[in-house]
Design an enzyme around this catalytic site. Structure first.
Site, PDB file in Angstrom:
ATOM      1  CE  LYS A 197      -4.034  -2.235   0.671  1.00  0.00           C
ATOM      2  NZ  LYS A 197      -3.785  -3.656   0.882  1.00  0.00           N
TER       3      LYS A 197
HETATM    4  C1  LIG Z   1      -4.487  -4.800   0.561  1.00  0.00           C
HETATM    5  C2  LIG Z   1      -3.747  -6.095   0.563  1.00  0.00           C
HETATM    6  C3  LIG Z   1      -4.050  -7.132  -0.336  1.00  0.00           C
HETATM    7  C4  LIG Z   1      -5.191  -7.036  -1.299  1.00  0.00           C
HETATM    8  O1  LIG Z   1      -4.985  -6.058  -2.300  1.00  0.00           O
HETATM    9  P1  LIG Z   1      -6.200  -5.497  -3.162  1.00  0.00           P
HETATM   10  O2  LIG Z   1      -5.637  -4.392  -3.967  1.00  0.00           O
HETATM   11  O3  LIG Z   1      -7.229  -5.041  -2.171  1.00  0.00           O
HETATM   12  O4  LIG Z   1      -6.709  -6.638  -3.988  1.00  0.00           O
HETATM   13  C5  LIG Z   1      -3.265  -8.267  -0.306  1.00  0.00           C
HETATM   14  N1  LIG Z   1      -2.245  -8.404   0.570  1.00  0.00           N
HETATM   15  C6  LIG Z   1      -1.941  -7.436   1.455  1.00  0.00           C
HETATM   16  C7  LIG Z   1      -0.833  -7.662   2.403  1.00  0.00           C
HETATM   17  C8  LIG Z   1      -2.666  -6.257   1.487  1.00  0.00           C
HETATM   18  O5  LIG Z   1      -2.351  -5.289   2.352  1.00  0.00           O
END
Ligand SMILES: *Cc1c(COP(=O)(O)O)cnc(C)c1O
Length: 466
Positions: A112
């Site tokens: 993120k």
């Molecule tokens: C947010 C997240 C996901 C999922 O990603 P999306 O973009 O919501 O599909 C998978 N793994 C981790 C560690 C995350 O923080």
């Protein structure tokens, strides 16, 4: 570049407008009116660029006139300068075919950060220019919250209200949100699941009472700028593995369908991608949708991979819109029916459009544990539970030999040390840059799963009335 809503009736906006708006006023999601394309030669020429330069080149067509080339490059250099690895997103080889793309070298240890470090700077740039304020309202399954809070803590003109499902995020995830002390940060632990919290956030964007008093902004992947920043690492990985002369496949641990949709965008821009594998845990609505056309939300089962404990995947709407002929009114009707029934069938055009690039797989808890052990025993890598779900899928799907399979490593294993220890017997340590996280004091409010309670809470505290 112009941005249009998937539901056809909100006004088109430029990049700056779409970034600040988050969700469209008709409840839809913004998408570029057409996909920019790079030629094979243009992509080949990007090989070897430092990450920030690559990012600026790939994002420039999406940003259009909202930033000059120099401004965009400066923001990318600032955002990616905070990563602890020089490559920003290094590749690690596991065996002849399997690779990991490590996306967790940012300040809060999950992918993120790649988008949110940049988004925080974009907000600041645009708000300063407009002399206006932003009230960010977000829902987090764990990692968006910490990455967004790190990106905007203490920034002028921004308040952030972050809802996390009470008791359903890991200790490290929660502490990364609740120990950041700045007057513009408000953490809310809410009764219910991530889906419940996300539904409240979406409702607030369509609540005239709130939108007339505050400029409500989004940090969830409903915000186009997040997906745009994630497109870059698909190019970065492919270029290192022989692209664009060789196709590459990606396995993506998926929740809200944002990360994997960024891969789809990379393919629309001309990057040769063999396959995008949507890996889910037992909360498998996307696997059912892609394999059987059945998009129906059950209740959420909490798992050791909490960031994927999602049944209603916001960004799936973007794919259905693009594959279904970009028909806004039809999309609005389909989503209205889904919101009522919590279930819908994909149209034939949507299924066919998706099947040319996407495959899917569901991992049981045992599959995840097995993949955690395999990575350690065969490749000396300690991975996190989300990555393990992606790796399980990657190792079990048929891909031609000679085509590299890249699993996106979405989080640092120490964010989920209990689950990793249960599977492997090894307890991953938090990197030094996280400091004394486990000793710092926490601050958060608890609210019932009730929209009006959340709305009053925000109204009383948001300082940035429009
Ligand atoms: C947010 C997240 C996901 C999922 O990603 P999306 O973009 O919501 O599909 C998978 N793994 C981790 C560690 C995350 O923080």
């Amino acid at each position: 570049m112009e941005y249009i809503s998937t539901r056809g009736s909100a006004a088109a906006l430029d990049f700056e407008g779409a970034t600040l708006a988050g969700l469209a006023s008709d409840g839809g999601l913004y998408l570029p009116s057409q996909w920019p394309r790079f030629s094979h030669e243009e992509i080949a020429d990007m090989a070897g660029l430092p990450y920030a330069q690559l990012a600026a080149q790939i994002m420039q067509p999406f940003v259009g006139d909202s930033l000059t080339k120099d401004e965009l490059l400066a923001l990318c250099e600032q955002a990616y300068g905070r990563f602890s690895h020089n490559a920003v997103v290094p590749l690690v080889q596991l065996d002849e075919q399997q690779w990991l793309l490590e996306l967790f070298h940012g300040p809060t240890l999950a992918f993120k950060d790649v988008a949110l470090q940049l988004l925080g700077l974009l907000f600041e740039t645009f708000l300063t220019r407009r002399k206006s304020n932003l009230t960010i309202v977000g829902a987090t399954s764990g990692d968006t919250g910490s990455a967004a809070i790190d990106a905007v803590a203490g920034r002028e003109g921004i308040d952030i209200f972050m809802l996390h499902p009470k008791g359903r995020v890991s200790d490290v995830q929660r502490r990364q949100m609740t120990t950041v002390r700045a007057p513009n940060i408000h953490n809310i632990a809410i009764e219910g699941s991530f889906d419940d919290a996300q539904a409240m956030v979406k409702r607030m964007f369509n609540d005239d009472h709130m939108t007339s008093r505050f400029n409500i902004g989004a940090v969830n992947s409903i915000n186009w700028a997040r997906l745009m920043a994630q497109v870059v690492y698909y190019f970065a990985a492919a270029l290192q593995l022989g692209g664009p002369d060789r196709k590459v496949a990606f396995s993506v641990p998926t929740g809200n369908f944002g990360d994997v949709f960024a891969g789809y965008v990379a393919a629309q821009m001309g990057l040769p991608i063999e396959q995008l594998l949507v890996a889910t845990n037992v909360n498998d609505i996307l696997h059912r949708a892609l394999s059987q056309g059945d998009y129906s939300a059950g209740s959420v089962t909490p798992t050791a991979a909490p960031s994927m404990d999602i049944q209603v995947s916001s960004n799936f709407e973007r794919l259905l819109f693009d594959c279904g002929g970009r028909d806004g009114p039809a999309m609005a009707a389909q989503m209205a029916a889904f919101e009522q029934d919590k279930a819908m069938r994909l149209t034939n055009a949507q299924r066919e459009g998706a099947s040319s690039l996407f495959t899917s797989a569901r991992a049981e808890p045992d599959d995840m544990n097995e993949a955690l052990r395999w990575a350690h025993d065969h490749a000396g890598q300690i991975i996190d539970p989300h990555t393990a779900i992606g790796l399980h899928a990657a190792r079990n799907v048929k891909v031609e030999t000679g085509i590299p399979m890249v699993t996106l490593a979405t989080a640092h294993p120490a964010k989920f040390s209990d689950a990793v220890e249960r599977a492997t017997g090894l307890r991953p340590q938090l990197p030094a840059r996280i400091g004394d996280l486990m000793a710092r004091e926490e601050a958060f409010s608890e609210l019932p799963g009730d929209y009006d309670a959340v709305r009053s809470f925000i109204e009383e505290r948001a300082s940035s009335a429009a």
